[in-house]
Design a protein around this motif. Structure first.
Motif, short mmCIF file in Angstrom:
data_model
loop_
_atom_site.label_atom_id
_atom_site.label_comp_id
_atom_site.label_asym_id
_atom_site.label_seq_id
_atom_site.Cartn_x
_atom_site.Cartn_y
_atom_site.Cartn_z
N ARG A 1 -99.31 6.81 -14.78
CA ARG A 1 -98.64 6.76 -16.07
C ARG A 1 -97.40 5.88 -15.99
O ARG A 1 -97.18 5.03 -16.84
N HIS A 2 -96.59 6.06 -14.94
CA HIS A 2 -95.39 5.25 -14.78
C HIS A 2 -95.75 3.77 -14.63
O HIS A 2 -95.08 2.90 -15.21
N LEU A 3 -96.79 3.47 -13.87
CA LEU A 3 -97.21 2.07 -13.70
C LEU A 3 -97.67 1.47 -15.02
O LEU A 3 -97.30 0.35 -15.37
N ARG A 4 -98.48 2.21 -15.76
CA ARG A 4 -98.96 1.73 -17.06
C ARG A 4 -97.79 1.48 -18.02
O ARG A 4 -97.72 0.45 -18.67
N GLN A 5 -96.86 2.42 -18.06
CA GLN A 5 -95.71 2.26 -18.95
C GLN A 5 -94.80 1.13 -18.48
O GLN A 5 -94.27 0.38 -19.31
N ALA A 6 -94.59 0.99 -17.18
CA ALA A 6 -93.75 -0.09 -16.67
C ALA A 6 -94.36 -1.45 -17.00
O ALA A 6 -93.64 -2.39 -17.36
N LYS A 7 -95.67 -1.57 -16.91
CA LYS A 7 -96.34 -2.82 -17.27
C LYS A 7 -96.19 -3.10 -18.76
O LYS A 7 -96.00 -4.26 -19.17
N ALA B 1 -90.94 -9.33 -21.92
CA ALA B 1 -91.32 -10.73 -21.68
C ALA B 1 -91.64 -11.43 -22.99
O ALA B 1 -91.27 -12.59 -23.20
N GLU B 2 -92.32 -10.73 -23.88
CA GLU B 2 -92.67 -11.34 -25.17
C GLU B 2 -91.43 -11.58 -26.03
O GLU B 2 -91.30 -12.62 -26.66
N ARG B 3 -90.53 -10.61 -26.04
CA ARG B 3 -89.36 -10.70 -26.92
C ARG B 3 -88.29 -11.64 -26.37
O ARG B 3 -87.68 -12.41 -27.11
N TRP B 4 -88.02 -11.58 -25.04
CA TRP B 4 -86.91 -12.35 -24.47
C TRP B 4 -87.34 -13.34 -23.38
O TRP B 4 -86.48 -13.96 -22.75
N GLN B 5 -88.61 -13.47 -23.13
CA GLN B 5 -89.11 -14.38 -22.10
C GLN B 5 -88.49 -14.07 -20.73
O GLN B 5 -88.17 -14.96 -19.94
N ARG B 6 -88.31 -12.79 -20.45
CA ARG B 6 -87.83 -12.33 -19.15
C ARG B 6 -89.01 -11.70 -18.44
O ARG B 6 -89.40 -10.58 -18.74
N GLU B 7 -89.59 -12.41 -17.51
CA GLU B 7 -90.87 -12.02 -16.92
C GLU B 7 -90.76 -10.90 -15.88
O GLU B 7 -91.69 -10.13 -15.71
N THR B 8 -89.65 -10.81 -15.16
CA THR B 8 -89.54 -9.80 -14.10
C THR B 8 -88.36 -8.89 -14.36
O THR B 8 -87.38 -9.28 -14.98
N PRO B 9 -88.42 -7.67 -13.86
CA PRO B 9 -87.31 -6.74 -14.04
C PRO B 9 -86.00 -7.24 -13.43
O PRO B 9 -84.92 -6.85 -13.86
N TRP B 10 -86.08 -8.12 -12.45
CA TRP B 10 -84.85 -8.64 -11.82
C TRP B 10 -84.00 -9.42 -12.82
O TRP B 10 -82.80 -9.58 -12.63
N MET C 1 -98.83 -23.16 -9.63
CA MET C 1 -99.12 -21.98 -10.39
C MET C 1 -98.46 -20.78 -9.69
O MET C 1 -98.62 -20.57 -8.51
N SER C 2 -97.70 -20.01 -10.43
CA SER C 2 -97.02 -18.87 -9.84
C SER C 2 -97.87 -17.61 -9.96
O SER C 2 -98.69 -17.47 -10.85
N LYS C 3 -97.65 -16.71 -9.03
CA LYS C 3 -98.39 -15.45 -9.03
C LYS C 3 -97.81 -14.53 -10.10
O LYS C 3 -96.61 -14.53 -10.34
N PRO C 4 -98.65 -13.72 -10.73
CA PRO C 4 -98.14 -12.75 -11.69
C PRO C 4 -97.32 -11.68 -10.97
O PRO C 4 -97.58 -11.37 -9.80
N PHE C 5 -96.33 -11.15 -11.65
CA PHE C 5 -95.47 -10.14 -11.07
C PHE C 5 -96.26 -8.86 -10.81
O PHE C 5 -96.99 -8.38 -11.68
N ASP C 6 -96.12 -8.30 -9.62
CA ASP C 6 -96.86 -7.09 -9.23
C ASP C 6 -95.96 -5.86 -9.43
O ASP C 6 -95.15 -5.53 -8.57
N MET C 7 -96.12 -5.20 -10.56
CA MET C 7 -95.29 -4.04 -10.87
C MET C 7 -95.55 -2.89 -9.91
O MET C 7 -94.65 -2.15 -9.56
N GLU C 8 -96.79 -2.75 -9.48
CA GLU C 8 -97.12 -1.66 -8.55
C GLU C 8 -96.37 -1.83 -7.24
O GLU C 8 -95.81 -0.86 -6.71
N LEU C 9 -96.32 -3.02 -6.73
CA LEU C 9 -95.58 -3.29 -5.50
C LEU C 9 -94.08 -3.11 -5.73
O LEU C 9 -93.38 -2.56 -4.88
N PHE C 10 -93.59 -3.54 -6.87
CA PHE C 10 -92.17 -3.42 -7.21
C PHE C 10 -91.72 -1.95 -7.21
O PHE C 10 -90.66 -1.61 -6.71
N LEU C 11 -92.54 -1.07 -7.77
CA LEU C 11 -92.18 0.34 -7.90
C LEU C 11 -92.63 1.21 -6.72
O LEU C 11 -92.34 2.41 -6.70
N ALA C 12 -93.30 0.63 -5.77
CA ALA C 12 -93.89 1.42 -4.68
C ALA C 12 -92.87 2.32 -3.99
O ALA C 12 -93.19 3.46 -3.64
#
Length: 99
Positions: free
Chosen positions: A24-30, A37-46, A1-12
């Motif tokens: 606000r930025h964290l909420r919008q980034a999520k 992710a829903e449209r293109w199945q791309r889970e992480t910003p990388w 099982m993989s860990k969910p992507f942590d957007m807060e850590l990514f943008l820190a």
């Protein structure tokens, strides 16, 4: 099982400003992450390409108000800065890069 992507850590490293603005930025980034992710199945910003973000700004947020689209654009600039991508977006004819 993989860990969910942590957007807060990514943008820190690029989040600055007041607590409310960072939240606000964290909420919008999520939200951006979830929609791409829903449209293109791309889970992480990388794994994102510029076309994914352009789709979100133009089509998914197309019916939102000007201020909403502008604040999402600011969040996208933070994401691009963190990804070290030279992405430039226009907003009413004005270019927004990752300066």
């Amino acid at each position: 099982m993989s860990k969910p992507f942590d957007m807060e850590l990514f943008l820190a490293g690029v989040l600055t400003g007041s607590h409310a603005m960072r939240q606000r930025h964290l909420r919008q980034a999520k939200h951006i992450q979830a929609e791409i992710a829903e449209r293109w199945q791309r889970e992480t910003p990388w794994t994102w390409q510029r076309k994914h973000v352009v789709w979100l700004l133009e089509h998914h947020l197309g019916s939102c108000g000007d201020s909403t689209r502008y604040y999402y654009l600011l969040t996208v600039r933070l994401l691009a800065r963190r990804l070290e991508k030279p992405w430039v977006f226009t907003y009413y004819g004005r270019c927004f890069g990752i300066s």
